[in-house]
Design an enzyme around this catalytic site. Sequence first.
Site, PDB file in Angstrom:
ATOM      1  CG  ASP A 107      -7.868  -7.615  -2.173  1.00  0.00           C
ATOM      2  OD1 ASP A 107      -7.558  -6.893  -1.207  1.00  0.00           O
ATOM      3  OD2 ASP A 107      -7.398  -7.455  -3.311  1.00  0.00           O
ATOM      4  CD  GLN A 153      -5.569  -6.029   1.644  1.00  0.00           C
ATOM      5  OE1 GLN A 153      -6.038  -4.943   1.346  1.00  0.00           O
ATOM      6  NE2 GLN A 153      -5.901  -7.146   1.015  1.00  0.00           N
ATOM      7  CB  SER A 208      -3.617  -5.496  -1.692  1.00  0.00           C
ATOM      8  OG  SER A 208      -5.016  -5.342  -1.814  1.00  0.00           O
TER       9      SER A 208
END
Length: 300
Positions: free
Chosen positions: A219, A293, A243
């Site tokens: 991430d 993502q 996110s």
Amino acid sequence: MTAADGGPLLDDDGVPRGQPVLDALVRLLDLERLEEDLFRGVSPPMSPVRVFGGQVAAQALVATGRTVPPDRRVHSLHAYFIRPGDPSVPIVYQVDRTRDGRSFTTRRVVAIQHGKPIFTMSSSFQVDEPGVDHAVDLPAVPEPETLPTMSERLAAADPKPPFFARVPRPFDIRYVEAPHWTGRAQPRPGVRVRVWFRPDGALPDDDLLHVCVLAYLSDLTLLDSVLASHGVAVGEDVTQLASLDHAMWFHRPIRLDDWVLYDTDSPSASGGRGLATGRFFARSGALLATVVQEGLIRVR
């Protein structure tokens, strides 16, 4: 990689790094067990206004992994970020033992703060089995030692990116290309953002920990490819970056004893959201994991 007084080393810009900083990350992922399927985690003392998404994903994977027999490795996870995490209070992880089969084990975990879910994740584990085996090749990129360090990249940045300011660095991070945040960038649709990562010290010999650290890393720079495609940067043009959901597939056993390459790009962005995909490669060339993502990206 420790200072003479036993404390952390300092990077050229005065940011703590080295084994003590990496050890602090390991402690962050060592959750407290409250009940059989209930765990509690905390955030680092020096936290931004919300909990880093990679931290929540990694801690959630620790929680589920500790309810699974050791002969089963995680092969996929699918997660949603529901609410921003509050770094000032602990996070409670409640695990549901969805299924225990002969070959596969499925778990679901909910991360809770202030009585409300902030994150949910489903993960699947499998016993090691033989089968067909192929993978794409490691991209042709320079060796990590030949690339500028993070402090050197930051020294060249104008203006300085606020999201890297004074945050301790448990990883040695080497961007292959100059990051979009080093200056006023031009839009580059289809650009690939490639970053070498290596823990700045030695991790314990714990297979679950290594794969959870990879989830944490996944991430860190993934949405960079969306921002670089449009020549925008956090703090300058982007007013909100978060996110939304996160998926990973782990193809081969994960060990972070050496460099790994994170090769990312963005196939699409629309409606205030950007999609990014990434691949982790071992330095040896093995494809370790694939990541997808979608993130919230609001610009001025």
